[in-house]
Scaffold this motif. Structure first.
Motif, PDB file in Angstrom:
ATOM      1  N   ALA A 404       0.809  -1.224   0.000  1.00 33.12           N
ATOM      2  CA  ALA A 404       0.000   0.000   0.000  1.00 33.12           C
ATOM      3  C   ALA A 404       0.840   1.271   0.000  1.00 33.12           C
ATOM      4  CB  ALA A 404      -0.928   0.008   1.210  1.00 33.12           C
ATOM      5  N   ILE A 405       2.090   1.210   0.467  1.00 36.09           N
ATOM      6  CA  ILE A 405       2.902   2.427   0.562  1.00 36.09           C
ATOM      7  C   ILE A 405       2.957   3.102  -0.803  1.00 36.09           C
ATOM      8  CG2 ILE A 405       5.166   3.400   1.095  1.00 36.09           C
ATOM      9  CD1 ILE A 405       3.703   2.322   3.546  1.00 36.09           C
ATOM     10  N   THR A 406       2.610   4.381  -0.814  1.00 34.52           N
ATOM     11  CA  THR A 406       2.484   5.131  -2.063  1.00 34.52           C
ATOM     12  C   THR A 406       3.509   6.254  -2.118  1.00 34.52           C
ATOM     13  OG1 THR A 406       0.115   4.659  -2.103  1.00 34.52           O
ATOM     14  CG2 THR A 406       0.899   6.462  -3.512  1.00 34.52           C
ATOM     15  N   GLU A 407       4.277   6.280  -3.184  1.00 33.91           N
ATOM     16  CA  GLU A 407       5.220   7.378  -3.400  1.00 33.91           C
ATOM     17  C   GLU A 407       4.493   8.473  -4.184  1.00 33.91           C
ATOM     18  OE1 GLU A 407       9.591   6.814  -4.550  1.00 33.91           O
ATOM     19  OE2 GLU A 407       8.684   7.565  -6.404  1.00 33.91           O
ATOM     20  N   VAL A 408       4.183   9.560  -3.498  1.00 35.35           N
ATOM     21  CA  VAL A 408       3.424  10.652  -4.112  1.00 35.35           C
ATOM     22  C   VAL A 408       4.363  11.655  -4.785  1.00 35.35           C
ATOM     23  CG1 VAL A 408       1.715  12.473  -3.684  1.00 35.35           C
ATOM     24  CG2 VAL A 408       1.644  10.352  -2.349  1.00 35.35           C
ATOM     25  N   LYS A 409       5.572  11.775  -4.241  1.00 37.04           N
ATOM     26  CA  LYS A 409       6.557  12.720  -4.782  1.00 37.04           C
ATOM     27  C   LYS A 409       7.941  12.186  -4.467  1.00 37.04           C
ATOM     28  CE  LYS A 409       8.155  17.531  -4.210  1.00 37.04           C
ATOM     29  NZ  LYS A 409       7.920  18.819  -3.503  1.00 37.04           N
ATOM     30  N   ASN A 410       8.862  12.338  -5.409  1.00 35.36           N
ATOM     31  CA  ASN A 410      10.249  11.968  -5.137  1.00 35.36           C
ATOM     32  C   ASN A 410      11.165  12.716  -6.102  1.00 35.36           C
ATOM     33  OD1 ASN A 410      12.592  10.832  -4.226  1.00 35.36           O
ATOM     34  ND2 ASN A 410      12.255   8.828  -5.197  1.00 35.36           N
ATOM     35  N   ALA A 411      11.757  13.778  -5.598  1.00 32.02           N
ATOM     36  CA  ALA A 411      12.693  14.569  -6.397  1.00 32.02           C
ATOM     37  C   ALA A 411      14.122  14.100  -6.115  1.00 32.02           C
ATOM     38  CB  ALA A 411      12.542  16.050  -6.080  1.00 32.02           C
ATOM     39  N   GLY A 412      14.352  12.790  -6.307  1.00 34.42           N
ATOM     40  CA  GLY A 412      15.692  12.231  -6.160  1.00 34.42           C
ATOM     41  C   GLY A 412      16.131  11.963  -4.735  1.00 34.42           C
ATOM     42  N   LEU A 413      15.227  12.070  -3.770  1.00 35.41           N
ATOM     43  CA  LEU A 413      15.616  11.876  -2.370  1.00 35.41           C
ATOM     44  C   LEU A 413      15.630  10.403  -1.975  1.00 35.41           C
ATOM     45  CD1 LEU A 413      16.239  13.285   0.390  1.00 35.41           C
ATOM     46  CD2 LEU A 413      13.795  13.072   0.868  1.00 35.41           C
ATOM     47  N   LEU A 414      14.618   9.648  -2.437  1.00 37.80           N
ATOM     48  CA  LEU A 414      14.465   8.255  -2.030  1.00 37.80           C
ATOM     49  C   LEU A 414      15.027   7.314  -3.080  1.00 37.80           C
ATOM     50  CD1 LEU A 414      10.814   8.350  -0.603  1.00 37.80           C
ATOM     51  CD2 LEU A 414      12.955   8.352   0.687  1.00 37.80           C
ATOM     52  N   PRO A 415      15.594   6.176  -2.636  1.00 36.36           N
ATOM     53  CA  PRO A 415      15.825   5.824  -1.234  1.00 36.36           C
ATOM     54  C   PRO A 415      17.037   6.569  -0.679  1.00 36.36           C
ATOM     55  CG  PRO A 415      16.697   4.131  -2.673  1.00 36.36           C
ATOM     56  CD  PRO A 415      16.007   5.110  -3.570  1.00 36.36           C
ATOM     57  N   ILE A 416      17.035   6.793   0.624  1.00 37.84           N
ATOM     58  CA  ILE A 416      18.163   7.502   1.211  1.00 37.84           C
ATOM     59  C   ILE A 416      19.342   6.529   1.384  1.00 37.84           C
ATOM     60  CG2 ILE A 416      16.675   9.178   2.352  1.00 37.84           C
ATOM     61  CD1 ILE A 416      17.121   7.753   4.976  1.00 37.84           C
ATOM     62  N   GLN A 417      20.518   7.021   1.104  1.00 40.39           N
ATOM     63  CA  GLN A 417      21.738   6.207   1.185  1.00 40.39           C
ATOM     64  C   GLN A 417      22.455   6.535   2.493  1.00 40.39           C
ATOM     65  OE1 GLN A 417      22.252   3.959  -1.226  1.00 40.39           O
ATOM     66  NE2 GLN A 417      20.412   4.718  -2.269  1.00 40.39           N
ATOM     67  N   ILE A 418      22.328   5.659   3.458  1.00 37.09           N
ATOM     68  CA  ILE A 418      22.834   5.931   4.799  1.00 37.09           C
ATOM     69  C   ILE A 418      24.270   5.427   4.947  1.00 37.09           C
ATOM     70  CG2 ILE A 418      22.506   5.432   7.259  1.00 37.09           C
ATOM     71  CD1 ILE A 418      19.507   5.229   6.711  1.00 37.09           C
ATOM     72  N   ASN A 543       9.001  19.571   0.960  1.00 32.62           N
ATOM     73  CA  ASN A 543       9.690  18.285   1.037  1.00 32.62           C
ATOM     74  C   ASN A 543      10.053  17.782  -0.354  1.00 32.62           C
ATOM     75  OD1 ASN A 543       9.265  17.227   4.071  1.00 32.62           O
ATOM     76  ND2 ASN A 543       7.434  18.349   3.422  1.00 32.62           N
ATOM     77  N   GLN A 544      11.223  17.162  -0.452  1.00 38.09           N
ATOM     78  CA  GLN A 544      11.646  16.606  -1.733  1.00 38.09           C
ATOM     79  C   GLN A 544      10.959  15.274  -2.043  1.00 38.09           C
ATOM     80  OE1 GLN A 544      14.595  17.525   0.542  1.00 38.09           O
ATOM     81  NE2 GLN A 544      13.790  19.484  -0.172  1.00 38.09           N
ATOM     82  N   ALA A 545      10.439  14.627  -1.015  1.00 43.46           N
ATOM     83  CA  ALA A 545       9.752  13.349  -1.212  1.00 43.46           C
ATOM     84  C   ALA A 545       8.558  13.262  -0.269  1.00 43.46           C
ATOM     85  CB  ALA A 545      10.706  12.183  -0.981  1.00 43.46           C
ATOM     86  N   VAL A 546       7.528  12.548  -0.724  1.00 47.18           N
ATOM     87  CA  VAL A 546       6.314  12.355   0.070  1.00 47.18           C
ATOM     88  C   VAL A 546       5.850  10.907  -0.076  1.00 47.18           C
ATOM     89  CG1 VAL A 546       3.903  13.007   0.390  1.00 47.18           C
ATOM     90  CG2 VAL A 546       5.582  14.765  -0.210  1.00 47.18           C
ATOM     91  N   LEU A 547       5.552  10.255   1.041  1.00 43.86           N
ATOM     92  CA  LEU A 547       4.982   8.914   1.064  1.00 43.86           C
ATOM     93  C   LEU A 547       3.637   8.933   1.787  1.00 43.86           C
ATOM     94  CD1 LEU A 547       8.110   6.780   2.097  1.00 43.86           C
ATOM     95  CD2 LEU A 547       7.167   7.055  -0.213  1.00 43.86           C
ATOM     96  N   ALA A 548       2.772   7.997   1.423  1.00 44.40           N
ATOM     97  CA  ALA A 548       1.501   7.817   2.130  1.00 44.40           C
ATOM     98  C   ALA A 548       1.402   6.375   2.598  1.00 44.40           C
ATOM     99  CB  ALA A 548       0.328   8.146   1.215  1.00 44.40           C
ATOM    100  N   SER A 549       0.981   6.196   3.856  1.00 41.42           N
ATOM    101  CA  SER A 549       0.862   4.837   4.407  1.00 41.42           C
ATOM    102  C   SER A 549      -0.580   4.462   4.746  1.00 41.42           C
ATOM    103  CB  SER A 549       1.713   4.687   5.674  1.00 41.42           C
ATOM    104  OG  SER A 549       1.203   5.496   6.714  1.00 41.42           O
ATOM    105  N   TYR A 550      -1.474   5.453   4.925  1.00 39.79           N
ATOM    106  CA  TYR A 550      -2.899   5.255   5.229  1.00 39.79           C
ATOM    107  C   TYR A 550      -3.141   4.631   6.602  1.00 39.79           C
ATOM    108  CZ  TYR A 550      -2.465   5.538   0.168  1.00 39.79           C
ATOM    109  OH  TYR A 550      -2.099   5.909  -1.100  1.00 39.79           O
TER     110      TYR A 550
END
Length: 591
Positions: A404-418, A543-550
């Motif tokens: 269900a996890i929805t990527e609504v926006k991602n301007a190159g941020l995700l996935p984060i490289q830790i 935000n450079q990225a947005v997720l939705a989990s509901y």
């Protein structure tokens, strides 16, 4: 126990008592031996309530979280309830999944709810609707619970809807209908009666019928295409066991008026509308099953009608069962119930209520109970322990949360490289949710990672800003709208909701200011919508990225272990161990 309809003329009083009693579904959420303001949970059936069930031939009961605290206790309670009755009882509960789940989440599988199922539809179709309902039904059946007030098939067309939102599958009536039909089939194949709700539709309201009386002013064409469509589609596919009414005015369906207890004329709520509950639902839509009201203690009814008048109007409208018609919590309430019941008997004797319609209603109820008995298992502790929260059900819960996890926006941020030594700062609604996401991230990352927390319930702005400045990434989250009475339990929780609202009303402003601060200092920022995704439009620009989990429910909470399926899924997506494959089931507009 038998299913005799008691319609012979030999014993008229017994006949009337049975006809009325079978049409009442009571709640015993609390019960005290003293005539006080009672908040003592009823976890073991007292003799007074057992006698009431038997004496008045009550047809059903509804259980709340207070009644269902431990597996063995639930089984003993449902057995005692059935033993108290001379006819099989409907034993019901609100176990929709997601935000509305009454049984302890650590024991029973609660899943992430309908909107998360809706988010998986484009890729998985009816898969999760069916598998979730099947798992819930098996768990309820093992406990002796035979009616689930689900699925919710309201079409959530209003971003401001305070009570439905993520309880809906989405905004597309056809998708809602398909997913609802899949759940009805799965519930009933696994021995639990389903109850479609809330007829004729609660999706386009901005008032919660727990706290007021909503009104839908749609034209008839829109009502048919949007609000009624899921109900119509499911009735044509199969006759669901029950359909629950909505305490909502629908002038295009019925503009007739009724006089309330203030002496004012008002448009009839659907619950009290014969045009809606009989002429439309049974006549035009050909529904043949059992109809039941939403709780009659909700403000949409109780603010305007006495308990007796509410039931008389409901029965006159053709509704089969009155849910929670009058409070029974103390010895004094038992006396009031006697007076209330005798008034209903007199209404039949005086022909204010049609005996013939009561007989027809009783026959529908008896038929459904006979069908129910053929599918029920005898509850046992061994079966329940192997069924509740078993590994297969927990895997479905985890898979749904992730898909269900929805990527609504991602301007190159995700996935984060830790990398070792990196720092993430979390800005979360409260410490529980923050701990759940922090621990989920740490489980996914084998690095020397620092995660600091700002809880929006109580924080010092300057300290939060300092943490933001030190962080490599800022992850903020919010859950909107606030909880409703339906989610916490019912009308008894309104006082708690008011204090909760006061505590929460400052959070959006505080979150907005911290987001602006992070954006000004060019921090890599992710926003997570933990509930209804409409709020994303407000926060996305910062935000450079947005997720939705509901969803944001926690299933395990100890001092050192706080976790829930949505947080595990979010962590996997954030660090790149899984992809976000969900699709928004409602429309939002990003700037």
């Amino acid at each position: 126990m038998t299913l005799s309809t008691f319609v012979s003329a030999d014993n008229a009083d017994t006949n009337i008592r049975h006809l009325i009693g079978q049409k009442l579904m009571l709640d015993f959420r609390y019960f005290c031996q003293q005539d006080t303001h009672c908040r003592q949970p009823m976890t073991k059936l007292p003799e007074e309530l057992a006698q009431l069930i038997k004496q008045y031939q009550i047809g059903g009961v509804i259980l709340f979280a207070e009644n269902v605290q431990k597996t063995n206790q639930i089984i003993e309670l449902t057995k005692a309830l059935q033993q108290a009755s001379d006819t099989p009882l409907f034993i019901s509960i609100d176990q929709e999944g997601g935000r509305v789940a009454r049984i302890n989440r650590a024991e029973a599988t609660s899943f992430t709810g309908n909107m998360s199922i809706g988010a998986t539809y484009q890729k998985h179709g009816e898969k999760y609707a069916a598998s979730v309902a099947s798992a819930i039904a098996k768990e309820l059946n093992s406990l002796g619970i035979n009616v689930n007030f689900a699925p919710t098939v309201d079409v959530n067309a209003n971003p401001l809807n305070p009570v439905i939102n993520v309880r809906a599958f989405g905004e597309d009536p056809k998708i809602v209908a398909q997913l609802g039909a899949a759940q009805v089939k799965a519930f009933e194949q696994n021995g639990v009666i389903s109850a479609l709700k809330h007829f004729p539709g609660h999706g386009d309201t901005h008032v919660d019928s727990h706290t007021g009386l909503p009104r839908v002013d749609h034209a008839l064409t829109q009502i048919k295409q949007q609000d009624l469509y899921p109900f119509s589609h499911i009735i044509k596919q199969q006759q669901p066991g029950m359909i629950m009414t909505a305490h909502i005015q629908y002038p295009a369906l019925d503009s007739s008026t009724v006089t309330n207890k203030q002496g004012e004329n008002m448009i009839r709520p659907a619950t009290m509308s014969r045009a809606i509950m009989h002429d439309l639902l049974r006549g035009k839509m050909h529904y043949q099953g059992v109809t039941i009201t939403d709780a009659l203690d909700m403000a949409g009814i109780s603010d305007f009608f006495t308990p007796l008048d509410a039931v008389l109007e409901t029965f006159s409208a053709g509704v089969d069962i009155a849910l929670m018609p009058i409070q029974v919590r103390t010895p004094a309430d038992l006396k009031q119930f006697k007076t209330f019941f005798e008034a209903l008997e007199n209404a039949v004797k005086s022909e204010q209520l049609s005996r013939q319609e009561l007989i027809q209603s009783n026959q529908r109820i008896a038929k459904l109970k006979a069908d129910m008995l053929s599918k029920q298992v005898t509850p046992s502790l061994a079966i329940a322990k192997s069924t509740l929260g078993n590994p297969q059900h927990r895997q479905i819960e985890a898979d749904l949360a992730l898909d269900a996890i929805t990527e609504v926006k991602n301007a190159g941020l995700l996935p984060i490289q830790i990398q070792d030594g990196d720092h993430i700062h979390l800005i979360m609604p409260d410490r529980q949710k923050a701990s759940a996401l922090k621990q989920a991230l740490l489980r996914e990352v084998n690095k020397d990672l620092t995660i600091s927390i700002t809880s929006l319930q109580a924080f010092k702005p300057q300290r939060a800003k300092q943490a933001i400045l030190k962080a490599n990434w800022v992850i903020s989250a919010h859950a909107s709208p606030l909880q409703s009475a339906a989610e916490i339990g019912g009308m008894d929780d309104l006082a708690e909701l008011k204090s909760y609202e006061v505590a929460k009303q400052r959070q959006p402003k505080a979150l907005y200011e911290l987001m602006q601060f992070a954006n000004t200092h060019k921090k890599a920022s992710l926003f997570i919508s933990l509930r209804a995704p409409y709020e994303i439009a407000k926060y996305a620009p910062f935000n450079q990225a947005v997720l939705a989990s509901y969803a944001y429910n926690v299933d395990v909470e100890t001092e050192n272990d706080v976790r829930g399926p949505a947080y595990t899924a979010l962590a996997k997506v954030i660090v790149g161990h899984a992809k976000a494959n969900g699709q928004l089931p409602v429309s939002i507009v990003l700037e």
